[in-house]
Each structure stands twice: as structure tokens, then as C-alpha cells.
Write an enzyme that holds these catalytic residues in place. Structure first.
Site, PDB file in Angstrom:
ATOM      1  N   TRP A  66     -35.247 -15.674  77.022  1.00 33.99           N
ATOM      2  CA  TRP A  66     -35.936 -14.702  77.872  1.00 33.99           C
ATOM      3  C   TRP A  66     -35.432 -13.288  77.625  1.00 33.99           C
ATOM      4  CZ3 TRP A  66     -34.341 -12.825  83.173  1.00 33.99           C
ATOM      5  CH2 TRP A  66     -35.396 -12.241  83.890  1.00 33.99           C
ATOM      6  N   ARG A  67     -36.313 -12.443  77.153  1.00 36.82           N
ATOM      7  CA  ARG A  67     -36.091 -10.991  77.244  1.00 36.82           C
ATOM      8  C   ARG A  67     -36.701 -10.580  78.577  1.00 36.82           C
ATOM      9  NH1 ARG A  67     -39.498  -6.706  76.147  1.00 36.82           N
ATOM     10  NH2 ARG A  67     -38.359  -4.715  76.262  1.00 36.82           N
ATOM     11  N   ALA A  68     -35.880 -10.045  79.470  1.00 41.40           N
ATOM     12  CA  ALA A  68     -36.262  -9.908  80.870  1.00 41.40           C
ATOM     13  C   ALA A  68     -37.428  -8.948  81.063  1.00 41.40           C
ATOM     14  CB  ALA A  68     -35.069  -9.434  81.692  1.00 41.40           C
ATOM     15  N   GLN A 103     -38.941 -21.449  84.943  1.00 41.68           N
ATOM     16  CA  GLN A 103     -38.137 -21.723  83.751  1.00 41.68           C
ATOM     17  C   GLN A 103     -36.648 -21.881  84.061  1.00 41.68           C
ATOM     18  OE1 GLN A 103     -40.631 -19.620  83.872  1.00 41.68           O
ATOM     19  NE2 GLN A 103     -41.859 -19.749  82.019  1.00 41.68           N
ATOM     20  N   GLU A 158     -44.810 -15.972  76.766  1.00 39.76           N
ATOM     21  CA  GLU A 158     -45.487 -14.757  77.200  1.00 39.76           C
ATOM     22  C   GLU A 158     -45.116 -13.647  76.237  1.00 39.76           C
ATOM     23  OE1 GLU A 158     -44.566 -13.766  81.211  1.00 39.76           O
ATOM     24  OE2 GLU A 158     -45.930 -15.253  82.059  1.00 39.76           O
ATOM     25  N   TYR A 199     -44.528  -7.662  78.152  1.00 45.18           N
ATOM     26  CA  TYR A 199     -45.360  -6.903  79.073  1.00 45.18           C
ATOM     27  C   TYR A 199     -45.337  -5.406  78.777  1.00 45.18           C
ATOM     28  CZ  TYR A 199     -45.084 -10.912  82.382  1.00 45.18           C
ATOM     29  OH  TYR A 199     -45.156 -12.133  83.003  1.00 45.18           O
ATOM     30  N   GLU A 258     -39.920 -15.919  75.724  1.00 40.92           N
ATOM     31  CA  GLU A 258     -40.758 -14.900  76.367  1.00 40.92           C
ATOM     32  C   GLU A 258     -40.307 -13.467  76.084  1.00 40.92           C
ATOM     33  OE1 GLU A 258     -42.689 -16.842  80.252  1.00 40.92           O
ATOM     34  OE2 GLU A 258     -40.660 -16.063  80.584  1.00 40.92           O
TER      35      GLU A 258
END
Length: 596
Positions: free
Chosen positions: A432-434, A156, A493, A496, A471
Site C-alpha cells: 500500500w502506497r497510502a 485489507q 487501485e 488517486y 495499491e
């Protein structure tokens, strides 16, 4: 993407004299090459920067390399360029054919284990740009495998624009290294390409281009307005989604040197129903803005100074670096261009909203990364305040605009990108949230520390997104409340790191869909989309639906899927339809060709 936590490199980039053109100071992080320079000297400069940046994933160095019109390298002495993190390589020609690289411009897999000899993949090859030049592929001096293609193994926040590539194959995976060779997503626009090996790329968008052939496809491979694109009649085998034309497009602004040797910015016009490259019959349609109409900013310039320059009617060129933003940069005037060079990064300070764009037609934000800071910002980039504003002929446009919540440091935001204006075009973004960084946090700690509730919230009508990558946000990754919205390629995504199912509940519903269309919306179109799950913190967590949309005839999803990366379960693809993406089918997508 799925990856190990990495440590930032400590090496500094190669130094260079401050770049100037016609008396314009561009700073020490910009290098301008002339075709009269010895190839060996150019090669040495580029090699030194790549050595410093190839592992510098979370570093603060930013670089841009610009090539004046002419030819670089020869059959006997090709120029072999390797591109690392936060690096832009671009030509300064009016057309891509004005700058010719005899050689290669490449990105290889990173090998992350055993001293850099195994676990070789491209899943974290982020944040780099290649644009506006010709590559005559010449592999002289490389070994047998490396000589087989020009490799561009990325994921990305990487864009390829206005390229003319010939003389060999282009490969979007690096098959010359040992290991899984995974790659996860990218973007090409306005380019003429040779035969292209997609390989292990999980998702990709190619828009308004020409391609001499395309092979392979993993999950989402989307083509919009591409001459030579593969047919998608056999979907999902292969998983191609092909649109004959792109409904709304605008190419990214670019620097060029005119016939008098002066530096300008070409600002392409918005177009509808297009196919193929914009430069096939001459200059890309649009307007030319002299560089004197831009305020050229460095990280030393205050937001007060920047806003004063914008208020005086100037555009904004952000040179490479990291900018601390304690109050909003306010973009109010119609047709204002904010152009980043070499991946400049705007970092929120004290809960600020780094970029605030008014309801003004024609504003363009391009080539900028926006980072959340230690104190929660309500939003990182806001576009407009109300409906009924904007222009269908001249949409507000975001091109290669990226967002980070966490990664190089702790970050907090309520929403990353909020769009309230009508008639906005998003042309490639990664929000993006890392899922990893240099913060040393466990997943449970990250869930409560790097906080981001929503990735993208769209309230405006007639908004189009070409290349929407979002994500890991903690509620809905994307919420689309506006009417008549269109997305062409969506990649998501789910987070996580929810500690337990109780932390991942939407009222009585298990989890939040990766893509939510508001309950009152009556018209919406989505082409080519995937939602992935990897609940590595608690593999027993369920998410009820990957996509959640109202049951309205005008809301249509085309070629959507869910997939299990390793842990957790998405019970259905959309609105209770579709089989579970669970651990019985790791890496095997569950497709819904059309909904309803």
C-alpha cells in the site's frame, strides 16, 4: 481504499503485566489468557484495548492476545471480543478445536462523521488478525440485529486462519449500522465456516477451507480449494471465480502449547494440489520448532543483535511494537522462520532495506509489516538476488506480510517488494502506497512526497501469489517478469493523486496498467483480478489498460475486470479489449471472462 483522511487516536492501550510462558518473556504488549481466569476479567481487558485501538488507525500501539487451550465463556456469560487496529487474537492449541470461545469475535463498521453516528463503513478497517480457535457463536445480551451473525467487517491487511466457527452465520459486512456499509477485501484460509454472508465486500479470497454456504458478491470473489464453494459457471453474475484445488500452498506458522505445557511453533509444510482444511485428519503436516530455537525480539533490540542471533542458527519471533531498522535484517539460512506477533512493524531508517532474504529454500516470513521511511529505500523487502535458486518442494514463503508507503508518516521507496528467487509463494499481502494518513498533505503534495514507483516486482520463475493486494503506486503497481507465474486473486487501485495527465504518462501511452506481465514472458496465469480507478485529483485522467500482457498462448487471464469508483477513466480492460470504465458506469465492473 476510498476513504476520508483520518486522525490517529491518542488513547493508550490497556496495560498488562509482561506475558511469560515457561520463563519466556513476551513483553507487556502480549497477554496470555488461561481458561481459569474469570470471564469478566478477560472481557474487561479486551474491552479496554478495543476502546483504545478501534480508531487508532495510524498509531504505534501493537497488541497480541493469546488463549491457552480450554473453553472461554459460557451460554449464560459469553465472551464478546471486538478487535481493533494492530490487534491479533489467537489460540495456543495444536488444533483450532483446542481453544473454544463461547461468544463472538467481531469487527464492526467505523462511523466517521457527525461524532461517530454516520458514514458507517469498513473501508479502512485494516491490520488485524484472528487465528487458531473455535467460535461457538453466542449472542446472548446483544440486540436483535447484532444477534443475527458474527460480524467481521474488514478490508485489507486482515487475515482469518485456522478457524472453526459454528452456531450461527458469519457476516463479512456490518449491516446493523446506518450508511453505505462498504467493505473492501479480506482473506480466509484453512478454516471451517458456517453460512457466510459476503454482502458488500468488493473482493475476497478464501483458500483451502470448508464453507456451509456463501451469499452475495460485488466484484471479485475467489475460492481456491474450498469445499462448499459456489459454482462460477454463471460468471460474471455472480462474480465468482472457483478453483477446485490450490496449486501451491503453505499454511502460516503458529504458536501452540504442547502436552507438556511447553510453547512451540508449528511450521506447516508446503503442499500442492490441495483442497479443504489442513487439520481435518489430525495435526497439520509440517514440523515443530521449540520456542527455545527462536530469538524473541523487542523493539529495544538492535539489528546487529538480531542478525547475530540469526547467524547463530536461531529463528526470529518479533513481539508487538514498532522497530526502527537502519540496516537490513539479513535472513540467510535455509528454513529460517521469521514470525511476527501482534503486527510488529519494521520502519526503514536512512534509506535502509528492512528485510533482505537470501536465495535460501524454506525461509518463511510471516505476520510482519514493513514501512517506508523519510529517506528513500531502494526496496523494502528483497527476496533473493538471482534466478535458478529455490525449491519447488520447499518454497520461500511470505504470509500476511504487509507494506506501507506513507500513512502514519512520510514514506519513500523505489519498490516495496522485489522477488528475484525462483519458487516463492506469496500467501496474502497488502502492498500500500497510502492514499490517506496523518501527514496533512494535499493530493498534489502527497504525489511528490510519499513516493513509491513500483509496488511488486517479480523477476523469479515459478512464483505463486494467493491473495495479492497492491495499491496506489506511481508507475506499475505490479510487474511480473518471471516465467510460469500464478496469481489467485489480484486487487489493485491505481493512484488517486496524479496531479495531471502529464504526470501519469508511460512514454506516449496514457498511464500505467495496474498489472503488467513482462513482454518476454511466455507462461503466466491470473485468476480473478480487478483494477480500480479513482483519479480524485484530476478526474479527466485516462489510463489506457487495466492489464497489460504479452500476446503469447501461455499467458492466460481468467475473470478480470476494471471498475470506476468515481473519477477518471480506464479505457480498456486488457490490451485494448473491453469497454471503458468511466463515469457513465460508476461502480459497474467491466469484465473480460478470459484473455485470450
Amino acid at each position: 481504499m476510498l476513504t476520508l483522511a483520518l486522525t490517529a487516536a491518542t488513547a493508550a492501550p490497556a496495560t498488562a503485566d509482561p506475558a511469560t510462558h515457561g520463563g519466556l518473556e513476551l513483553g507487556g504488549n502480549v497477554t496470555i489468557f488461561d481458561p481459569g481466569m474469570p470471564v469478566a476479567d478477560i472481557q474487561a481487558t479486551l474491552d479496554a484495548t478495543h476502546a483504545a485501538q478501534v480508531d487508532n488507525e495510524m498509531g504505534t500501539e501493537r497488541r497480541a492476545f493469546l488463549f491457552k487451550p480450554g473453553t472461554y465463556g459460557s451460554a449464560e456469560h459469553p465472551l464478546q471480543i471486538k478487535v481493533g487496529y494492530y490487534t491479533e487474537v489467537a489460540g495456543l492449541g495444536a488444533a483450532p478445536t483446542d481453544v473454544v470461545i463461547n461468544g463472538k469475535v467481531e469487527v464492526y463498521n467505523r462511523c466517521l462523521e457527525n461524532g461517530g453516528t454516520s458514514n458507517c463503513l469498513a473501508l479502512v478497517n485494516f491490520w488485524r488478525t484472528l487465528a487458531n480457535l473455535t467460535i461457538n457463536i453466542n449472542a446472548a445480551g446483544q440486540d436483535g440485529c447484532r444477534a443475527s451473525a458474527n460480524f467481521w467487517a474488514v478490508s485489507q491487511a486482515v487475515s482469518m486462519r485456522r478457524l472453526n466457527i459454528s452456531g450461527g452465520n458469519l457476516s463479512l459486512m456490518d449491516y446493523c449500522t446506518a450508511g453505505p456499509q462498504f467493505a473492501s477485501g479480506g482473506f480466509i484460509a484453512d478454516s471451517r465456516l458456517p453460512f457466510t454472508i459476503n454482502g458488500s465486500q468488493q473482493q475476497w479470497l478464501i483458500r483451502n477451507s470448508e464453507v456451509g454456504g456463501w451469499s452475495n458478491g460485488v466484484w471479485n470473489q475467489v475460492f481456491a480449494g474450498v469445499a462448499g464453494a459456489p459454482d462460477d459457471a454463471a460468471f460474471p453474475n455472480p462474480p465468482y471465480t472457483t478453483l477446485d484445488t490450490t496449486p501451491v500452498s503453505r499454511e502460516k506458522p503458529y504458536l501452540f502449547v504442547d502436552a507438556q505445557g511447553k510453547l512451540n511453533v508449528r511450521v506447516p509444510a508446503a503442499r500442492t494440489g490441495t483442497r479443504g482444511i489442513s487439520w481435518a485428519n489430525g495435526v497439520t503436516p509440517g514440523r515443530t520448532v521449540p520456542i527455545s530455537d527462536f530469538f524473541v525480539a523487542t523493539p529495544a533490540d538492535s539489528v546487529h543483535t538480531i542478525n547475530n542471533q540469526l547467524a547463530r542458527g536461531r529463528n526470529l519471533l518479533l513481539t508487538p511494537g514498532v522497530y526502527d531498522i537502519a540496516r537490513s535484517i539479513e535472513v540467510k539460512r535455509p528454513d529460517t522462520v521469521v514470525l511476527g506477533l501482534g503486527h510488529p512493524t519494521l520502519t526503514a531508517v536512512n534509506g535502509a532495506t528492512p528485510l533482505d532474504v537470501a536465495d535460501s529454500p524454506g525461509v518463511i516470513i510471516a505476520g510482519v509489516t514493513v514501512d517506508a521511511g523519510l529517506r528513500e529505500s531502494p526496496v523494502l523487502l528483497r527476496v533473493g538476488r538471482k534466478h535458478g535458486q529455490g525449491s519447488a518442494r520447499n518454497p520461500i514463503t511470505l504470509s500476511d506480510v504487509y507494506f506501507r508507503v506513507g500513512g502514519p508518516h512520510v514514506g519513500k521507496t523505489g519498490t516495496a517488494l522485489e522477488i528475484n528467487s525462483d519458487n516463492v509463494l506469496i500467501d496474502h499481502t497488502w502492498v500500500w502506497r497510502a492514499d490517506h494518513g496523518v501527514d496533512g498533505l494535499t493530493d498534489t503534495e502527497r504525489w511528490n512526497t510519499n513516493t513509491g514507483r513500483f509496488g511488486v516486482v517479480i523477476n523469479g520463475d515459478h512464483v505463486t501469489a494467493t491473495g495479492l493486494f497492491v495499491e496506489h503506486f506511481q508507475r506499475y503497481n505490479t510487474v511480473w517478469n518471471g516465467e510460469d507465474g500464478t496469481t489467485i486473486l489480484y486487487q489493485n487501485e491505481l493512484p488517486y493523486d496524479p496531479p495531471t495527465q502529464a504526470d501519469w504518462m508511460n512514454g506516449a501511452v496514457e498511464g500505467f496498467a495496474g498489472y503488467k506481465v513482462g513482454d518476454r514472458v511466455r507462461t503466466h496465469t491470473l485468476h480473478g483480478a480487478g483494477v480500480y480507478v479513482f483519479n480524485r485529483n484530476d478526474p479527466s485522467i485516462h489510463t489506457e489498460n487495466g492489464f497489460e500482457v504479452p500476446a503469447a498462448p501461455g499467458v492466460r487471464l481468467h475473470h478480470v475486470m476494471t471498475v470506476n469508483l468515481s473519477a477518471g477513466t480506464i479505457d480498456h480492460v486488457v490490451n485494448g479489449l473491453g469497454d471503458p470504465a468511466d463515469t457513465t458506469r460508476i461502480g459497474q465492473p467491466v469484465f473480460v471472462a478470459d484473455y485470450p
